[in-house]
Design an enzyme around this catalytic site. Structure first.
Site, PDB file in Angstrom:
ATOM      1  N   ASN A 109      24.906  26.285 110.646  1.00 23.73           N
ATOM      2  CA  ASN A 109      24.083  26.305 109.430  1.00 23.73           C
ATOM      3  C   ASN A 109      22.621  25.976 109.653  1.00 23.73           C
ATOM      4  O   ASN A 109      21.811  26.151 108.752  1.00 23.73           O
ATOM      5  CB  ASN A 109      24.662  25.346 108.385  1.00 23.73           C
ATOM      6  CG  ASN A 109      26.084  25.704 108.021  1.00 23.73           C
ATOM      7  OD1 ASN A 109      26.621  26.703 108.489  1.00 23.73           O
ATOM      8  ND2 ASN A 109      26.699  24.906 107.191  1.00 23.73           N
TER       9      ASN A 109
ATOM     10  N   ASN B 278      26.055  31.815 107.033  1.00 22.56           N
ATOM     11  CA  ASN B 278      25.149  30.659 106.951  1.00 22.56           C
ATOM     12  C   ASN B 278      24.165  30.568 108.114  1.00 22.56           C
ATOM     13  O   ASN B 278      23.045  30.104 107.940  1.00 22.56           O
ATOM     14  CB  ASN B 278      25.937  29.361 106.815  1.00 22.56           C
ATOM     15  CG  ASN B 278      26.621  29.283 105.463  1.00 22.56           C
ATOM     16  OD1 ASN B 278      26.134  29.836 104.479  1.00 22.56           O
ATOM     17  ND2 ASN B 278      27.761  28.632 105.417  1.00 22.56           N
TER      18      ASN B 278
ATOM     19  N   HIS C 262      34.411  32.381 114.868  1.00 22.65           N
ATOM     20  CA  HIS C 262      33.018  32.110 114.481  1.00 22.65           C
ATOM     21  C   HIS C 262      32.115  31.964 115.707  1.00 22.65           C
ATOM     22  O   HIS C 262      30.907  32.077 115.610  1.00 22.65           O
ATOM     23  CB  HIS C 262      32.987  30.822 113.651  1.00 22.65           C
ATOM     24  CG  HIS C 262      31.962  30.802 112.564  1.00 22.65           C
ATOM     25  ND1 HIS C 262      31.465  31.938 111.952  1.00 22.65           N
ATOM     26  CD2 HIS C 262      31.336  29.765 111.958  1.00 22.65           C
ATOM     27  CE1 HIS C 262      30.591  31.591 111.025  1.00 22.65           C
ATOM     28  NE2 HIS C 262      30.480  30.272 111.006  1.00 22.65           N
TER      29      HIS C 262
ATOM     30  N   ASP D 288      29.232  36.774 114.306  1.00 24.72           N
ATOM     31  CA  ASP D 288      30.506  37.327 113.860  1.00 24.72           C
ATOM     32  C   ASP D 288      30.309  37.975 112.491  1.00 24.72           C
ATOM     33  O   ASP D 288      29.405  37.611 111.753  1.00 24.72           O
ATOM     34  CB  ASP D 288      31.562  36.213 113.768  1.00 24.72           C
ATOM     35  CG  ASP D 288      31.171  35.093 112.825  1.00 24.72           C
ATOM     36  OD1 ASP D 288      31.890  34.876 111.841  1.00 24.72           O
ATOM     37  OD2 ASP D 288      30.143  34.426 113.047  1.00 24.72           O
TER      38      ASP D 288
END
Length: 188
Positions: free
Chosen positions: A67, A113, A21, A92
């Protein structure tokens, strides 16, 4: 001097440093190391400034967690008076095979997100993004573990070349423009 905001998405904290991530952070760290510049912690993120051929690239690693990435992106665009077309968001992508590169002028958040929040706060999905494939080699229900998992040995080995290529893309975006960069690097 023309300014660009290059945002690498990731999560802060050493436990996330080598996770899939965090490829956005990893690419910007690679660029900074290769160029001999370093990040300073500033408002809503770590920032490094790279000057090349009459252009200034602000490299931003938001410290808001994934987020809430839009908060940092929006703040730095406004603070530095940078146009959305000079923003490049590196993220990613599970829908692309490992190491596959997709540079686009706009698009959906694809369930990501970080992109969802950026789109919300910029009130637009029209900004350049650079998606780095991390593949979807996980079992049903294991997406979070996979995304927040570390690279396997094969990926780590291949990552070296992919990071070097990614650094070229970042520079090309500022020097050659989005369309040339897409034509040169998409699918490489």
């Amino acid at each position: 001097m023309k300014k660009f905001l290059i945002v690498g998405l990731g999560n802060i904290g050493s436990e996330y440093a080598n996770t899939r991530h965090n490829i956005g952070f990893k690419i910007l760290d690679y660029v900074a190391n290769a160029e001999g510049i370093s990040f300073q912690t500033q408002k809503l993120g770590d920032v490094a400034e790279l000057k090349i051929k009459g252009r200034t690239l602000l490299l931003l690693k938001p410290n808001t967690y994934m987020n809430l990435s839009g908060k940092a992106v929006n703040y730095w665009l406004e603070k530095e008076k940078i146009e959305k077309e000079n923003l490049l968001v590196i993220t990613d992508d599970l829908n692309l095979a490992f190491g596959t590169i997709r540079i686009k002028t706009k698009g959906t958040d694809g369930g990501h997100n970080g992109l969802k929040n950026i789109q919300l706060l910029l009130n637009s999905s029209e900004y350049p993004r650079f998606r780095f494939g991390i593949s979807d080699a996980f079992k049903k229900g294991k997406q979070v573990d996979y995304v927040l998992g570390e690279w396997d040995e094969t990926e780590k080995e291949q990552l070296k070349e992919r990071l070097a290529l990614s650094a070229e893309i970042v520079k090309s975006f500022a020097l050659a423009g989005l369309n040339t960069t897409m034509n040169t690097f998409n699918g490489k």
